[in-house]
Write a protein that holds these residues in place. Sequence first.
Motif, mmCIF file in Angstrom:
data_model
loop_
_atom_site.group_PDB
_atom_site.id
_atom_site.type_symbol
_atom_site.label_atom_id
_atom_site.label_comp_id
_atom_site.label_asym_id
_atom_site.label_seq_id
_atom_site.Cartn_x
_atom_site.Cartn_y
_atom_site.Cartn_z
ATOM 1 N N LEU B 175 51.229 10.480 82.677
ATOM 2 C CA LEU B 175 51.941 10.265 81.420
ATOM 3 C C LEU B 175 52.471 8.840 81.305
ATOM 4 C CD1 LEU B 175 54.035 13.549 81.167
ATOM 5 C CD2 LEU B 175 51.810 13.052 80.194
ATOM 6 N N LEU B 176 52.774 8.440 80.080
ATOM 7 C CA LEU B 176 53.387 7.132 79.838
ATOM 8 C C LEU B 176 54.695 6.990 80.612
ATOM 9 C CD1 LEU B 176 53.375 6.361 76.017
ATOM 10 C CD2 LEU B 176 52.230 5.131 77.820
ATOM 11 N N LEU B 182 51.691 1.423 82.838
ATOM 12 C CA LEU B 182 51.961 0.148 82.151
ATOM 13 C C LEU B 182 51.052 0.057 80.923
ATOM 14 C CD1 LEU B 182 51.813 -2.201 85.256
ATOM 15 C CD2 LEU B 182 53.858 -1.719 83.954
ATOM 16 N N VAL B 183 51.625 -0.260 79.770
ATOM 17 C CA VAL B 183 50.821 -0.373 78.550
ATOM 18 C C VAL B 183 51.204 -1.656 77.821
ATOM 19 C CG1 VAL B 183 50.196 0.728 76.366
ATOM 20 C CG2 VAL B 183 50.829 2.149 78.297
ATOM 21 N N ASP B 184 50.199 -2.436 77.440
ATOM 22 C CA ASP B 184 50.456 -3.640 76.657
ATOM 23 C C ASP B 184 50.754 -3.213 75.211
ATOM 24 O OD1 ASP B 184 49.487 -6.779 77.321
ATOM 25 O OD2 ASP B 184 49.914 -6.254 75.244
ATOM 26 N N ALA B 185 51.891 -3.668 74.674
ATOM 27 C CA ALA B 185 52.312 -3.171 73.355
ATOM 28 C C ALA B 185 52.793 -4.303 72.457
ATOM 29 C CB ALA B 185 53.430 -2.158 73.539
ATOM 30 N N ILE B 186 52.823 -4.019 71.153
ATOM 31 C CA ILE B 186 53.404 -4.975 70.207
ATOM 32 C C ILE B 186 54.379 -4.253 69.283
ATOM 33 C CG2 ILE B 186 51.620 -6.777 70.107
ATOM 34 C CD1 ILE B 186 50.387 -5.324 67.763
ATOM 35 N N GLN B 197 56.723 0.124 80.159
ATOM 36 C CA GLN B 197 56.602 0.721 81.490
ATOM 37 C C GLN B 197 57.398 2.019 81.565
ATOM 38 O OE1 GLN B 197 57.978 -1.764 84.701
ATOM 39 N NE2 GLN B 197 56.953 -0.520 86.216
ATOM 40 N N GLY B 198 56.840 2.999 82.266
ATOM 41 C CA GLY B 198 57.551 4.257 82.487
ATOM 42 C C GLY B 198 58.699 4.030 83.450
ATOM 43 N N PHE B 206 60.587 -1.565 77.506
ATOM 44 C CA PHE B 206 59.692 -2.558 76.888
ATOM 45 C C PHE B 206 60.174 -3.934 77.337
ATOM 46 C CE2 PHE B 206 58.660 -5.043 72.852
ATOM 47 C CZ PHE B 206 57.326 -5.208 73.184
ATOM 48 N N GLU B 207 59.316 -4.619 78.067
ATOM 49 C CA GLU B 207 59.692 -5.966 78.506
ATOM 50 C C GLU B 207 58.925 -6.978 77.674
ATOM 51 O OE1 GLU B 207 59.853 -8.842 82.406
ATOM 52 O OE2 GLU B 207 59.348 -6.740 82.678
#
Lengths: 178, 294
Positions: B175-176, B182-186, B197-198, B206-207
């Motif tokens: 799971l997230l 780790l997921v790249d996000a905007i 990051q979980g 969210f970093e």
Amino acid sequence: MIRAALIWFGVGLAAAMAEAGLADPLSVAFSPDLSLLAALAAALTLAPAPGLVLVCVLGLCSDLLSGALLGQHALARIIEFAALRAIADKFDLRRPLAKMALAWLMVHADAMLQACISWLFFGDFALAWRSLPGWALRAAITALFAPAAASMASFLVERLSEGDSVRKMSLDTKRPVI
Amino acid sequence: MSELLRRSRVPLLFAGLLLLTLVLILVDRRRGILETGAWPERALLELAAPIQQVVSWPGELLGESWQRYIALAEVQQENELLRQRVTALEEENLQYAEALVASGHLARIVQMRADFEIPLLPCEVVGQNIKPWSRTLTLNRGREDRVQTGMPVVVAHGLVGLISLTSQNTARTTLLLDRRSLVDAIVRRSRARGIVQGRGSGDLEFELLVRGDDVRAGDELITSGVGGVFPKGLRIGTVRQVNTGSAEVRHTAQIQPAVDFGRLEHVSVMLQLGPDVAKLYGPANGQRRAEAAP
């Protein structure tokens, strides 16, 4: 002894699998920690050496099943096993209430241990204060099952030792008289 | 000497097993969540799924009966609220469509829809492991249904996680919320980029890549598509709180996930590997792994 350990392995593995199945429809807080109960029962009934190996292997199976770090549950189970043996040596755990209290404590100890292990290897403490009521509930539900698990363990051990003694007797009767 | 060894057998065994598990943890820590598990892991997963399905069946039946026949009062209220919301959204949607046609963006949106037309495979959740130190789900579809390691898992509300292990008939989703995720996000509004990051809890972190970038409470986060694992535009969650302390080196925000991870019963697997994942874990590579496996 090997037969007993193998049977225990089967019971423990089934418990670990069933635990994840129960957590799906219920909620983690309402599902008992069956794999911990299996470790607890093994610690109270098996000899130290096979018991240690068994809880370690069961812990590894839990890791493989849950996708946690390989060795995380195993490490916790080994430490819990040692603690349980020490407690069982000092206190009389025959009463159901004592077993329930021990199981309640062990669920909390397990959560703390796992959180410490993940802190060591991931850098931050995984347990949040707000998750503690959920753990207390899970511990209480697990505790309810503890006397039944211990009885089942004693029954298994008795049956297995009975089987062993019957086999020995039958061997003795066939021995030629000198 | 033999007496001493016999006496210290249990402490030695204890120390040996402790050391062994520590070494295992250290070795496993280096392994990424997408690396294919060894055959015992796959065999256990395959064995566990039917047992978990049987165990979870009575509970599911009870829960379903409760929801269908007893908790109807809540459903009626919810239905009324949803009707109102649908009406409002339909109106809003009309306005947006008009605006987009006017500004010539419709063609771009049609292209985006085509990009998102990835076949989805509905799966049932048969087991879950929701603990602070690991958060995974077991699904009832596996390699036989073309599910592969590295495929994104979604529900209507947003991104759930990633397939991290597959066996013939089952798959494990990390799971997230898992600490290794780790997921790249905007940020949808300001396009500020960062990594989600979980934390092992119910929240995400969210970093931001650039300190001081524009992010506010209530902003919606989506996948950026960078990294090639997740397609662009999947909902991740909403910014709950921005950590703006001047003493902090990192600029971070707490994210409320879009998905209610505690109530997942059915999910969908996107049957398409991202380009980078395909290179690493795609069919050719998978075949080599399968050949090497016993």
